[in-house]
Design a protein around this motif. Sequence first.
Motif, PDB file in Angstrom:
ATOM      1  N   PRO A 192      26.758  34.130  33.731  1.00  0.00           N
ATOM      2  CA  PRO A 192      27.109  35.247  32.852  1.00  0.00           C
ATOM      3  C   PRO A 192      28.600  35.276  32.553  1.00  0.00           C
ATOM      4  CG  PRO A 192      26.948  36.023  35.103  1.00  0.00           C
ATOM      5  CD  PRO A 192      26.629  34.547  35.149  1.00  0.00           C
ATOM      6  N   GLY A 193      28.949  35.994  31.492  1.00  0.00           N
ATOM      7  CA  GLY A 193      30.347  36.233  31.205  1.00  0.00           C
ATOM      8  C   GLY A 193      30.897  37.345  32.083  1.00  0.00           C
ATOM      9  N   ILE A 194      31.936  38.008  31.609  1.00  0.00           N
ATOM     10  CA  ILE A 194      32.573  39.084  32.369  1.00  0.00           C
ATOM     11  C   ILE A 194      32.264  40.437  31.736  1.00  0.00           C
ATOM     12  CG2 ILE A 194      34.398  37.582  33.220  1.00  0.00           C
ATOM     13  CD1 ILE A 194      36.247  38.740  31.085  1.00  0.00           C
ATOM     14  N   ARG A 195      32.586  41.494  32.468  1.00  0.00           N
ATOM     15  CA  ARG A 195      32.443  42.885  32.016  1.00  0.00           C
ATOM     16  C   ARG A 195      30.990  43.267  31.718  1.00  0.00           C
ATOM     17  NH1 ARG A 195      36.825  40.960  28.994  1.00  0.00           N
ATOM     18  NH2 ARG A 195      38.852  41.578  29.850  1.00  0.00           N
ATOM     19  N   ASN A 196      30.078  42.692  32.450  1.00  0.00           N
ATOM     20  CA  ASN A 196      28.674  43.022  32.240  1.00  0.00           C
ATOM     21  C   ASN A 196      28.411  44.474  32.668  1.00  0.00           C
ATOM     22  OD1 ASN A 196      27.701  40.287  31.479  1.00  0.00           O
ATOM     23  ND2 ASN A 196      28.479  39.797  33.516  1.00  0.00           N
ATOM     24  N   GLY A 197      27.658  45.198  31.827  1.00  0.00           N
ATOM     25  CA  GLY A 197      27.302  46.579  32.130  1.00  0.00           C
ATOM     26  C   GLY A 197      28.412  47.578  31.920  1.00  0.00           C
ATOM     27  N   ALA A 198      29.493  47.198  31.276  1.00  0.00           N
ATOM     28  CA  ALA A 198      30.588  48.140  31.043  1.00  0.00           C
ATOM     29  C   ALA A 198      30.089  49.353  30.257  1.00  0.00           C
ATOM     30  CB  ALA A 198      31.715  47.457  30.279  1.00  0.00           C
ATOM     31  N   GLY A 199      30.285  50.539  30.820  1.00  0.00           N
ATOM     32  CA  GLY A 199      29.883  51.771  30.135  1.00  0.00           C
ATOM     33  C   GLY A 199      28.392  52.034  30.164  1.00  0.00           C
ATOM     34  N   MET A 200      27.616  51.290  30.973  1.00  0.00           N
ATOM     35  CA  MET A 200      26.169  51.522  30.993  1.00  0.00           C
ATOM     36  C   MET A 200      25.864  52.861  31.668  1.00  0.00           C
ATOM     37  SD  MET A 200      24.739  48.797  33.871  1.00  0.00           S
ATOM     38  CE  MET A 200      23.020  49.095  33.460  1.00  0.00           C
ATOM     39  N   LYS A 201      24.850  53.546  31.165  1.00  0.00           N
ATOM     40  CA  LYS A 201      24.435  54.841  31.708  1.00  0.00           C
ATOM     41  C   LYS A 201      23.255  54.681  32.657  1.00  0.00           C
ATOM     42  CE  LYS A 201      26.047  57.488  27.698  1.00  0.00           C
ATOM     43  NZ  LYS A 201      26.782  56.354  27.092  1.00  0.00           N
ATOM     44  N   ARG A 202      22.260  53.957  32.213  1.00  0.00           N
ATOM     45  CA  ARG A 202      21.090  53.634  33.029  1.00  0.00           C
ATOM     46  C   ARG A 202      20.700  52.197  32.713  1.00  0.00           C
ATOM     47  NH1 ARG A 202      19.988  58.729  30.963  1.00  0.00           N
ATOM     48  NH2 ARG A 202      19.732  60.406  32.497  1.00  0.00           N
ATOM     49  N   GLY A 203      19.579  51.771  33.294  1.00  0.00           N
ATOM     50  CA  GLY A 203      19.087  50.433  33.002  1.00  0.00           C
ATOM     51  C   GLY A 203      19.366  49.457  34.126  1.00  0.00           C
ATOM     52  N   THR A 204      18.884  48.215  33.919  1.00  0.00           N
ATOM     53  CA  THR A 204      18.977  47.171  34.935  1.00  0.00           C
ATOM     54  C   THR A 204      19.504  45.881  34.329  1.00  0.00           C
ATOM     55  OG1 THR A 204      17.100  48.087  36.180  1.00  0.00           O
ATOM     56  CG2 THR A 204      17.667  45.777  36.576  1.00  0.00           C
ATOM     57  N   ILE A 205      20.494  45.297  34.985  1.00  0.00           N
ATOM     58  CA  ILE A 205      20.975  43.956  34.639  1.00  0.00           C
ATOM     59  C   ILE A 205      20.809  43.106  35.878  1.00  0.00           C
ATOM     60  CG2 ILE A 205      22.932  42.541  33.926  1.00  0.00           C
ATOM     61  CD1 ILE A 205      24.078  45.008  32.513  1.00  0.00           C
ATOM     62  N   ALA A 206      20.061  42.002  35.769  1.00  0.00           N
ATOM     63  CA  ALA A 206      19.859  41.087  36.886  1.00  0.00           C
ATOM     64  C   ALA A 206      20.561  39.770  36.576  1.00  0.00           C
ATOM     65  CB  ALA A 206      18.371  40.855  37.138  1.00  0.00           C
ATOM     66  N   LEU A 207      21.541  39.414  37.413  1.00  0.00           N
ATOM     67  CA  LEU A 207      22.281  38.161  37.290  1.00  0.00           C
ATOM     68  C   LEU A 207      21.683  37.199  38.311  1.00  0.00           C
ATOM     69  CD1 LEU A 207      25.868  39.705  36.984  1.00  0.00           C
ATOM     70  CD2 LEU A 207      24.206  39.219  35.170  1.00  0.00           C
ATOM     71  N   CYS A 208      20.793  36.342  37.845  1.00  0.00           N
ATOM     72  CA  CYS A 208      19.859  35.630  38.720  1.00  0.00           C
ATOM     73  C   CYS A 208      20.258  34.206  39.034  1.00  0.00           C
ATOM     74  CB  CYS A 208      18.469  35.618  38.078  1.00  0.00           C
ATOM     75  SG  CYS A 208      17.865  37.248  37.598  1.00  0.00           S
ATOM     76  N   GLN A 209      21.418  33.760  38.601  1.00  0.00           N
ATOM     77  CA  GLN A 209      21.790  32.365  38.814  1.00  0.00           C
ATOM     78  C   GLN A 209      21.884  32.058  40.308  1.00  0.00           C
ATOM     79  OE1 GLN A 209      25.811  31.179  37.813  1.00  0.00           O
ATOM     80  NE2 GLN A 209      25.098  29.196  37.062  1.00  0.00           N
ATOM     81  N   PRO A 210      21.095  31.121  40.819  1.00  0.00           N
ATOM     82  CA  PRO A 210      21.185  30.760  42.241  1.00  0.00           C
ATOM     83  C   PRO A 210      22.575  30.239  42.594  1.00  0.00           C
ATOM     84  CG  PRO A 210      19.167  29.904  41.267  1.00  0.00           C
ATOM     85  CD  PRO A 210      20.019  30.394  40.137  1.00  0.00           C
ATOM     86  N   GLY A 211      23.152  30.791  43.629  1.00  0.00           N
ATOM     87  CA  GLY A 211      24.461  30.342  44.083  1.00  0.00           C
ATOM     88  C   GLY A 211      25.622  30.854  43.258  1.00  0.00           C
ATOM     89  N   GLY A 212      25.360  31.660  42.247  1.00  0.00           N
ATOM     90  CA  GLY A 212      26.432  32.194  41.421  1.00  0.00           C
ATOM     91  C   GLY A 212      27.176  33.327  42.112  1.00  0.00           C
ATOM     92  N   GLN A 213      28.422  33.543  41.732  1.00  0.00           N
ATOM     93  CA  GLN A 213      29.231  34.642  42.257  1.00  0.00           C
ATOM     94  C   GLN A 213      29.867  35.379  41.081  1.00  0.00           C
ATOM     95  OE1 GLN A 213      31.897  32.695  45.072  1.00  0.00           O
ATOM     96  NE2 GLN A 213      30.480  33.071  46.746  1.00  0.00           N
ATOM     97  N   PRO A 214      29.066  36.107  40.308  1.00  0.00           N
ATOM     98  CA  PRO A 214      29.594  36.772  39.113  1.00  0.00           C
ATOM     99  C   PRO A 214      30.562  37.897  39.468  1.00  0.00           C
ATOM    100  CG  PRO A 214      27.371  37.514  39.563  1.00  0.00           C
ATOM    101  CD  PRO A 214      27.636  36.385  40.524  1.00  0.00           C
ATOM    102  N   ALA A 215      31.536  38.091  38.607  1.00  0.00           N
ATOM    103  CA  ALA A 215      32.493  39.182  38.797  1.00  0.00           C
ATOM    104  C   ALA A 215      31.822  40.506  38.423  1.00  0.00           C
ATOM    105  CB  ALA A 215      33.718  38.947  37.936  1.00  0.00           C
TER     106      ALA A 215
END
Length: 274
Positions: A192-215
């Motif tokens: 994934p890129g950066i700033r995921n979910g910025a300003g989100m109110k509800r909902g789900t974001i799943a960053l599923c990359q095995p071994g990833g370390q997203p910011a």
Amino acid sequence: MPLRIRLHTESSIPIEVDSLKLETIREQSAKEVAKTLVYRGNEKIPCGDFFDVSDSAADDNTVLWEGNLHKIKLIGSHHSSGTIRVEGNVGMHLGAGMTGGKIILHGDAGDWLGAEMRSGTIHVHGNVGNLAGAVYRGGRRGMLGGEILIDGNAGSEIGHTMRRGLIAVAGNTGDAAGVGMIAGSIMIFGEPGIRNGAGMKRGTIALCQPGGQPAILPTFKKASLYQPLFLQLYFRHLQEAGFPVPEECLTANYQRYCGDLLELGKGEIFTHVS
């Protein structure tokens, strides 16, 4: 046989084909469809000036678009029933505002794929541009339902202000996935890129990359580490739809973060841990 619309002459000026709605052209002959007016820039022209039209959608409720369609906009705009198949790269606004049915693309798509869609399924066997499932500028809500499945990579701001529905990306994404998200689900299996979910109110974001370390933004608070059952159900559903989900995602632990705490703080981001 589906109704076949094949590009025979490429245009340097974008052509908008939202007048070619399946619910209308399935009742027409190929000659009638070829006479339908489309926009080339600010000029109205018959579809047949640039496309060969053959066969009929009367029996199978299916239309097939073929050719290098990267300058063709609004295919499947407000699509409501039946199946649209596209063989080749396509321009902006594919499936924008669709309310039902299915769109299957074998190729790449431009920006605003499925923008403000309400229902139905879009499956892209390729890459897409920015703002898939997003709100148009000045609008209040993006995607309101349905599914967008992307086998390749996606650009920035996917699911911008989405309210319901599912977006799944097998490859990498740009920045700010789920920005301003009101509800719904976004699943990213690549980097994934950066700033995921910025300003989100509800909902789900799943960053599923095995071994990833997203910011993760500092406005999200670390919560529990566990194996969410609902994610496993989503992954099984995606596999049944022919979407490539790595098997290790089904048994992994996920770290849950709550946020965005600058908003309601009722959204959640999951990251693949092990």
